[in-house]
Design an enzyme around this catalytic site. Structure first.
Site, PDB file in Angstrom:
ATOM      1  N   THR A   1       0.820  -1.206   0.000  1.00 38.14           N
ATOM      2  CA  THR A   1       0.000   0.000   0.000  1.00 38.14           C
ATOM      3  C   THR A   1       0.857   1.260   0.000  1.00 38.14           C
ATOM      4  OG1 THR A   1      -0.178  -0.263   2.408  1.00 38.14           O
ATOM      5  CG2 THR A   1      -1.992  -1.080   1.067  1.00 38.14           C
ATOM      6  N   ASP A   2       0.168   2.419  -0.125  1.00 37.23           N
ATOM      7  CA  ASP A   2       0.843   3.724  -0.192  1.00 37.23           C
ATOM      8  C   ASP A   2       0.900   4.414   1.157  1.00 37.23           C
ATOM      9  OD1 ASP A   2       1.023   3.448  -3.020  1.00 37.23           O
ATOM     10  OD2 ASP A   2      -1.062   4.065  -3.182  1.00 37.23           O
TER      11      ASP A   2
ATOM     12  N   SER B   1       1.469   8.638   5.109  1.00 35.47           N
ATOM     13  CA  SER B   1       0.902   8.647   3.766  1.00 35.47           C
ATOM     14  C   SER B   1       2.025   8.966   2.798  1.00 35.47           C
ATOM     15  CB  SER B   1      -0.221   9.689   3.651  1.00 35.47           C
ATOM     16  OG  SER B   1      -0.652   9.794   2.312  1.00 35.47           O
ATOM     17  N   ARG B   2       2.308   8.004   1.917  1.00 36.17           N
ATOM     18  CA  ARG B   2       3.413   8.218   0.984  1.00 36.17           C
ATOM     19  C   ARG B   2       3.036   9.192  -0.131  1.00 36.17           C
ATOM     20  NH1 ARG B   2       3.589   2.547   2.079  1.00 36.17           N
ATOM     21  NH2 ARG B   2       5.330   2.077   3.448  1.00 36.17           N
ATOM     22  N   ILE B   3       1.759   9.481  -0.266  1.00 35.11           N
ATOM     23  CA  ILE B   3       1.335  10.519  -1.205  1.00 35.11           C
ATOM     24  C   ILE B   3       1.520  11.892  -0.578  1.00 35.11           C
ATOM     25  CG2 ILE B   3      -0.570  11.375  -2.611  1.00 35.11           C
ATOM     26  CD1 ILE B   3       0.492   8.652  -3.478  1.00 35.11           C
TER      27      ILE B   3
END
Length: 500
Positions: A346-347, A372-374
């Site tokens: 997941t991100d 959150s990698r976004i």
């Protein structure tokens, strides 16, 4: 017979006659070969079949008694199939026939507001569903060239998530934590918040009790969120094959809307049960077990499911599918097999902590373990600017708070920072089923960063936030407004509250 009934019966017979005549007109004589197998044994949702040399993986087979099964294992002299529908007449020796088809499910807007099983069969009392389009349950994920960057926010209505752990449309954000920490409640809040945002939602319930399923349906109906939501349900007493197929069915439903250019949100509740169902099937089919008795392809199982969630490019319609998979941990251990697999796929993850839950900090999101990698790429610039200042203060407060437990004397500046941190922690508390607008998030962020809450006692924070929320609902202020206008309005509202 009444005249109307006679007319209806005549029209029905004429329709059947026309269909038979049409079939006879298209019929061609010729030699036809078909394979017929036989059931060797049945048990625990698995059927072993002999005599189908042309069977392929994921082929649907029909059994003579009316049962259906999915080819799931190819051995030297027999085929292992997972039962999708089983009748009481199914016994060893029953004839089996190949269909040459793969498993598909009906998709489209007719599903909105409905409760279905992983085969698309309605489980509610709203009657049959008429499908115009069918979609395969298990397909390849979109290629890289068909995807676009995740840049648009998907608001969950939660203070902590929308400000510090933002989720973007097309992102795969894991919700992880121990049993009873509020993971499902967090996902339901996110679904409720999409009711007026033109986002179609799919909520997949895997191996849940019927009381949990009914409660989820009632919560969504009570909050006017059922009209834009589909529930895919495989209850705890369902066959393991249906529990295995449930997330793929939900993904196919959401994927169809994404292909049409819509934004979708799909919740998998939860993938721990899904992994156990797949392990059960694999062991029954005598596949070699690996770590913790899970089969070796358990990582591929979840990766091929979650990789289908993305944001499509404008040439592909610009639709998106956001995934919120839920995974359960034991004693807060995120380094166990299945959680680490999903974290790597997941991100980012939203981690819910049992100790925070016990202290009454709800939702019990541990900001230090959540990521959150976004990140800010999926945030509005105004929110990103204000949230950055707030998050830094909160993380510093969590570090400083550790030293206060030793009873040491603190400098006045340290005491002021700790007090601001305590105020912020009180602000971040949020009750269940109360998703908040992004405009309200902006209001309290500006108020906190400008020190407008510093003079308040902790018990005054909640009524102050409620007053801010009421004012935001009345003025309909846009998130596009500049910081200065927000600061003036929020200060004016708080001064009015103080005078009142």
């Amino acid at each position: 017979m009444l005249p109307r009934e006679a007319s209806s019966a005549n029209s029905l017979s004429n329709s059947l006659f026309d269909r038979q005549a049409d079939w006879l007109a298209r019929y061609q004589y010729g030699l036809r070969l078909s394979e017929q197998g036989n059931v060797v044994s049945i048990g625990d949702g698995i059927a072993w079949i002999s005599g189908l040399p042309s069977a392929r993986m994921e082929d649907v087979v029909h059994l003579e008694d009316g049962s259906r099964a999915l080819v799931f294992h190819l051995a030297r002299d027999r085929v292992g199939a997972i039962l999708l529908r089983q009748t009481s007449q199914l016994t060893a020796g029953t004839a089996v026939f190949l269909t040459g088809k793969r498993l598909s499910i009906g998709v489209g807007r007719a599903l909105l507001g409905r409760v279905i099983d992983p085969l698309g069969i309605p489980l509610d009392d709203a009657g049959p569903i008429q499908f115009d389009i069918y979609r395969l349950l298990d397909v390849r994920s979109p290629p890289i060239i068909a995807r676009d960057f995740v840049a648009q926010p998907l608001y969950t209505g939660n203070k902590i998530i929308d400000t510090m752990i933002p989720v973007g449309k097309g992102q795969r954000q894991l919700i992880i934590g121990d049993n009873g920490t509020g993971k499902s409640s967090l996902a339901i809040d996110a679904v409720i918040n999409q009711r007026d945002k033109n986002v179609y939602c799919v909520y997949v319930l895997i191996g849940q009790k019927r009381s949990t399923v009914v409660n989820t349906i009632e919560i969504l109906r009570r909050n006017q969120a059922l009209s834009n939501t589909v529930l895919v349900v495989a209850e705890a007493n369902a066959m393991p094959g249906l529990k295995y197929l449930a997330p793929f069915a939900g993904c196919a439903v959401a994927e169809a809307w994404m292909a049409e250019g819509y934004d979708t949100l799909v919740v998998y509740d939860d993938l721990s049960t899904h992994a156990r169902s797949y392990r059960e099937l694999s062991l029954l089919l005598r596949r070699p077990p690996g770590r913790e008795a899970y089969p070796g392809d358990i990582f591929f199982l979840h990766s091929r499911l979650l990789e289908r969630s993305t944001r499509l490019s404008s040439k592909q319609g610009g639709g998106s599918m956001t995934a919120l998979p839920i995974i359960e941990t034991e004693q807060g251990e995120i380094a166990s097999y299945i959680p680490t697999n999903l974290i790597s796929i997941t991100d980012g993850q939203i981690y819910l902590d049992q100790q925070l839950f016990a202290r009454g900090f709800l939702p019990a999101i541990d900001v230090t373990r959540s990521v959150s990698r976004i990140g800010g790429n999926a945030q509005h610039p105004n929110i990103k600017k204000e949230a950055g200042r707030m998050k830094l203060d909160y993380l510093q407060f969590l570090e400083l708070e550790v030293f206060t437990r030793f009873g040491s004397r603190l400098e006045p500046t340290m005491e002021a920072r700790i007090r601001r941190g305590q105020i912020l922690r009180e602000i971040l508390k949020q009750e269940l089923l109360t998703p908040l607008t992004i405009e309200f998030q902006m209001a309290w962020l500006v108020a906190y960063n400008e020190g407008m809450f510093d003079h308040l006692e902790l018990d005054q924070i909640k009524p102050c936030l409620q007053y801010l929320q009421e004012q935001i609902a009345r003025t309909r202020l846009s998130i596009e407004e500049g910081h200065e206008q927000w600061r003036i309005l929020v200060r004016t509202w708080l001064n009015e509250m103080g005078r009142a």
